[in-house]
Design a protein around this motif. Structure first.
Motif, mmCIF file in Angstrom:
data_model
loop_
_atom_site.group_PDB
_atom_site.id
_atom_site.type_symbol
_atom_site.label_atom_id
_atom_site.label_comp_id
_atom_site.label_asym_id
_atom_site.label_seq_id
_atom_site.Cartn_x
_atom_site.Cartn_y
_atom_site.Cartn_z
ATOM 1 N N LYS A 111 57.413 29.703 41.579
ATOM 2 C CA LYS A 111 56.727 29.724 43.174
ATOM 3 C C LYS A 111 57.002 28.222 43.817
ATOM 4 C CE LYS A 111 52.350 30.022 43.513
ATOM 5 N NZ LYS A 111 50.945 30.498 43.390
ATOM 6 N N SER A 112 56.660 28.415 45.076
ATOM 7 C CA SER A 112 56.880 27.358 45.992
ATOM 8 C C SER A 112 55.871 26.356 45.515
ATOM 9 C CB SER A 112 57.159 27.500 47.371
ATOM 10 O OG SER A 112 55.780 28.342 47.912
ATOM 11 N N GLN A 113 56.014 25.217 45.790
ATOM 12 C CA GLN A 113 54.839 23.950 45.662
ATOM 13 C C GLN A 113 54.770 23.140 46.727
ATOM 14 O OE1 GLN A 113 56.250 21.669 42.251
ATOM 15 N NE2 GLN A 113 55.678 23.231 40.776
ATOM 16 N N ILE A 114 53.767 22.643 47.259
ATOM 17 C CA ILE A 114 53.228 21.826 48.242
ATOM 18 C C ILE A 114 53.461 20.464 47.632
ATOM 19 C CG2 ILE A 114 51.247 20.845 49.564
ATOM 20 C CD1 ILE A 114 52.711 23.234 51.017
ATOM 21 N N VAL A 115 54.207 19.726 48.765
ATOM 22 C CA VAL A 115 54.346 18.161 48.428
ATOM 23 C C VAL A 115 53.486 17.578 49.845
ATOM 24 C CG1 VAL A 115 55.687 16.225 48.141
ATOM 25 C CG2 VAL A 115 56.393 18.555 47.149
ATOM 26 N N THR A 116 52.585 16.797 49.479
ATOM 27 C CA THR A 116 52.151 16.048 50.615
ATOM 28 C C THR A 116 52.351 14.489 50.807
ATOM 29 O OG1 THR A 116 50.191 17.544 50.678
ATOM 30 C CG2 THR A 116 49.758 15.378 51.803
ATOM 31 N N LEU A 117 53.122 13.902 51.742
ATOM 32 C CA LEU A 117 53.562 12.768 51.891
ATOM 33 C C LEU A 117 52.469 11.782 52.527
ATOM 34 C CD1 LEU A 117 57.091 13.834 53.418
ATOM 35 C CD2 LEU A 117 56.513 13.509 51.045
ATOM 36 N N SER A 118 52.695 10.318 52.165
ATOM 37 C CA SER A 118 51.924 9.409 52.625
ATOM 38 C C SER A 118 51.371 9.537 54.246
ATOM 39 C CB SER A 118 52.394 8.235 52.136
ATOM 40 O OG SER A 118 53.462 7.618 52.991
ATOM 41 N N ASP A 119 52.462 10.243 55.013
ATOM 42 C CA ASP A 119 52.115 10.014 56.626
ATOM 43 C C ASP A 119 51.382 11.417 56.979
ATOM 44 O OD1 ASP A 119 54.090 11.640 56.130
ATOM 45 O OD2 ASP A 119 55.217 11.284 57.928
ATOM 46 N N GLY A 120 51.013 12.103 55.931
ATOM 47 C CA GLY A 120 50.499 13.590 56.352
ATOM 48 C C GLY A 120 51.400 14.663 56.397
ATOM 49 N N SER A 121 52.678 14.296 56.481
ATOM 50 C CA SER A 121 53.697 15.552 56.442
ATOM 51 C C SER A 121 53.529 16.282 55.143
ATOM 52 C CB SER A 121 55.033 14.933 56.737
ATOM 53 O OG SER A 121 55.324 14.101 57.786
ATOM 54 N N SER A 122 54.042 17.550 55.168
ATOM 55 C CA SER A 122 54.034 18.339 54.150
ATOM 56 C C SER A 122 55.409 18.874 54.080
ATOM 57 C CB SER A 122 52.824 19.360 54.134
ATOM 58 O OG SER A 122 53.026 20.337 55.546
ATOM 59 N N VAL A 123 55.587 19.410 52.605
ATOM 60 C CA VAL A 123 56.989 19.923 52.587
ATOM 61 C C VAL A 123 56.379 21.099 51.387
ATOM 62 C CG1 VAL A 123 59.218 19.706 51.287
ATOM 63 C CG2 VAL A 123 58.009 17.732 52.578
ATOM 64 N N LEU A 124 57.189 22.189 51.856
ATOM 65 C CA LEU A 124 56.783 23.572 50.945
ATOM 66 C C LEU A 124 58.207 23.437 50.274
ATOM 67 C CD1 LEU A 124 54.983 25.775 50.353
ATOM 68 C CD2 LEU A 124 56.005 27.172 51.906
ATOM 69 N N LEU A 125 58.071 23.022 48.906
ATOM 70 C CA LEU A 125 59.569 23.034 48.168
ATOM 71 C C LEU A 125 59.773 24.348 47.258
ATOM 72 C CD1 LEU A 125 61.450 20.755 47.396
ATOM 73 C CD2 LEU A 125 60.015 20.226 45.442
ATOM 74 N N GLN A 126 60.887 24.723 47.197
ATOM 75 C CA GLN A 126 60.991 26.247 46.935
ATOM 76 C C GLN A 126 61.581 25.836 45.303
ATOM 77 O OE1 GLN A 126 60.439 28.979 48.240
ATOM 78 N NE2 GLN A 126 59.635 27.834 50.061
ATOM 79 N N PRO A 127 61.347 27.051 44.535
ATOM 80 C CA PRO A 127 61.979 26.823 43.231
ATOM 81 C C PRO A 127 63.593 26.212 43.146
ATOM 82 C CG PRO A 127 60.912 28.833 43.422
ATOM 83 C CD PRO A 127 60.827 28.273 44.999
ATOM 84 N N ASN A 128 63.567 25.549 41.839
ATOM 85 C CA ASN A 128 64.830 24.872 41.552
ATOM 86 C C ASN A 128 65.130 23.843 42.601
ATOM 87 O OD1 ASN A 128 65.138 26.687 39.224
ATOM 88 N ND2 ASN A 128 65.707 28.266 40.773
ATOM 89 N N SER A 129 64.159 23.293 43.181
ATOM 90 C CA SER A 129 64.424 22.216 44.115
ATOM 91 C C SER A 129 63.681 20.860 43.717
ATOM 92 C CB SER A 129 63.810 22.800 45.439
ATOM 93 O OG SER A 129 64.524 23.928 45.819
ATOM 94 N N LYS A 130 64.331 19.936 44.233
ATOM 95 C CA LYS A 130 63.414 18.672 44.110
ATOM 96 C C LYS A 130 63.618 17.767 45.205
ATOM 97 C CE LYS A 130 67.393 17.077 41.246
ATOM 98 N NZ LYS A 130 67.712 16.657 39.943
ATOM 99 N N LEU A 131 62.419 16.798 45.467
ATOM 100 C CA LEU A 131 62.627 15.998 46.700
ATOM 101 C C LEU A 131 62.192 14.733 46.195
ATOM 102 C CD1 LEU A 131 62.199 16.279 49.797
ATOM 103 C CD2 LEU A 131 59.697 16.093 49.542
ATOM 104 N N SER A 132 62.773 13.518 46.709
ATOM 105 C CA SER A 132 62.638 12.140 46.259
ATOM 106 C C SER A 132 62.130 11.415 47.532
ATOM 107 C CB SER A 132 63.823 11.291 45.825
ATOM 108 O OG SER A 132 64.081 11.874 44.526
ATOM 109 N N TYR A 133 60.911 10.558 47.707
ATOM 110 C CA TYR A 133 60.424 10.033 48.826
ATOM 111 C C TYR A 133 59.539 9.113 48.339
ATOM 112 C CZ TYR A 133 56.453 12.767 46.555
ATOM 113 O OH TYR A 133 55.550 13.287 45.781
ATOM 114 N N PRO A 134 59.462 7.698 49.210
ATOM 115 C CA PRO A 134 58.659 6.811 48.825
ATOM 116 C C PRO A 134 57.087 7.132 48.746
ATOM 117 C CG PRO A 134 59.238 6.595 51.033
ATOM 118 C CD PRO A 134 59.905 7.777 50.647
#
Length: 371
Positions: free
Chosen positions: A152-175
């Motif tokens: 299932k999708s996962q929520i990623v909250t970034l330091s500036d308040g932005s959000s990313v709904l990350l889908q299965p079999n996906s990845k996100l790199s961020y500072p």
């Protein structure tokens, strides 16, 4: 249990396409590195398979059958020489057994070579392909990586308040914290982005061969490493899409997208196809998710219903005191806000020291009731 857990021979690894992709292209979508660390008893097999695969790597995309035959013969000659030096006293029967075993390896290597060759040259030309790892390596900031290996999708909250709904079999790199005058993240797979507004600090999403530039908006990017197309679909605001600096580009064309518009980038042809009417595109219509369909415009709506809408959109669980909020109703617009901002607005509207805590996909709201 994963199929790889039953691998006991080198050729088992050589015949696996995801293993080939990891070794030859540094694309580890199936978690080979992590699996190897967890299965140290097979680390030697993995290393032997890696060395064989790299030794037989074909740099030229056009090989004649004679060249392939000569390459295999040369490899076999070296193997025989090594066997002769190290096992002079071995019996003939043992040597024949080893010859059959090594021949099997050579055949598996050949299959692997042409599998990778076909993928890179028939589907994605070498000079076009930009991998997630290459993009991340170009960044000199310390990056945090979020990988979604769940169903299932996962929520990623970034330091500036932005959000990313990350889908299965996906990845996100961020500072961990955005510094400087830009915000950059790197995506492999699919994610729905809701960006916190900051005109002085534009937001960039690098995915395969393209980069998407925004200020404050919501949009979806689909960029899997093994698919021929990259798609960007805008829900609110405006985005600019172009090829990134690592990709081959003749004109470095920039595409501007407005709400309900999309672009499909053909990786093989290196062509941007803008779609101004997404409802006429069956692929885009069938891929629309809850968060892109649901309305976040609320007029005199019960708070419980608003929270239920958020649960459906983000696939999160929200725990709140139903009895204290049963008579609370809100009129508010949350259409162009990241998840964290949506929750802040709701809590502020309820009042009475209402607050929330978010841990992954679990959200807890604490309140003594509405004003």
């Amino acid at each position: 249990m994963q199929k790889r857990n039953n691998y006991i021979e080198i050729e088992d690894f050589l015949a696996n396409e995801s293993f080939q992709l990891w070794i030859l292209s540094k694309v580890d979508e199936q978690g080979w590195e992590e699996w190897t660390l967890e299965n140290l008893e097979r680390a030697k097999l993995v290393e032997d398979a890696r060395l064989l695969l790299l030794a037989m790597r074909v740099p030229d995309s056009k090989l004649s059958s004679n060249q392939v035959h000569e390459a295999l013969q040369e490899t076999w000659r070296k193997i025989e020489q090594r066997e002769a030096l190290s096992q002079k006293t071995s019996k003939i029967k043992k040597l024949r057994t080893q010859r059959y075993w090594i021949s099997g390896i050579a055949a598996a290597v050949l299959v692997g070579i042409f599998s990778v060759w076909f993928f890179k040259n028939d589907i994605l030309p070498n000079d076009n392909v930009v991998t997630y790892n290459e993009l991340v390596e170009e960044n000199n900031e310390g990056l945090v990586e979020q990988t979604n290996n769940t169903e299932k999708s996962q929520i990623v909250t970034l330091s500036d308040g932005s959000s990313v709904l990350l889908q299965p079999n996906s990845k996100l790199s961020y500072p961990k914290i955005f510094t400087g005058n830009e915000r950059k993240v790197y995506l492999s797979g699919e994610g729905f982005f809701e960006i916190s507004k900051n005109p002085k600090k534009p937001f960039f999403v690098y995915a395969n061969e393209i980069v998407t530039r925004v200020v404050g908006t919501s949009f979806r990017i689909k960029a899997y490493p093994d698919q021929q197309n990259v798609e960007v679909l805008v829900r609110t605001g405006k985005v600019r899409v172009k090829s990134n600096d690592l990709a081959r580009s003749v004109e470095n064309e920039e595409i501007v997208l407005l709400p309900n518009q999309a672009v499909r980038f053909a990786r093989k042809e290196f062509i941007f196809n803008k779609i101004t009417n997404i409802t006429a595109d069956p692929v885009l219509v069938n891929s629309v998710t809850n968060i892109e369909q649901l309305s976040f415009e609320f007029t005199d709506i019960p708070v419980a219903q608003i929270l239920e809408t958020i649960e459906q959109a983000y696939l999160v669980d929200i725990d709140f005191p139903h009895d204290k909020l049963k008579d609370c109703r809100l009129t508010t617009s949350l259409s162009d806000q990241p998840l964290a901002e949506k929750l802040k607005i709701i809590c502020k509207s309820i009042g009475n020291e209402t607050s929330y805590e978010m841990n992954g996909n679990q959200i807890v709201i604490t309140t003594s009731g509405c004003n």
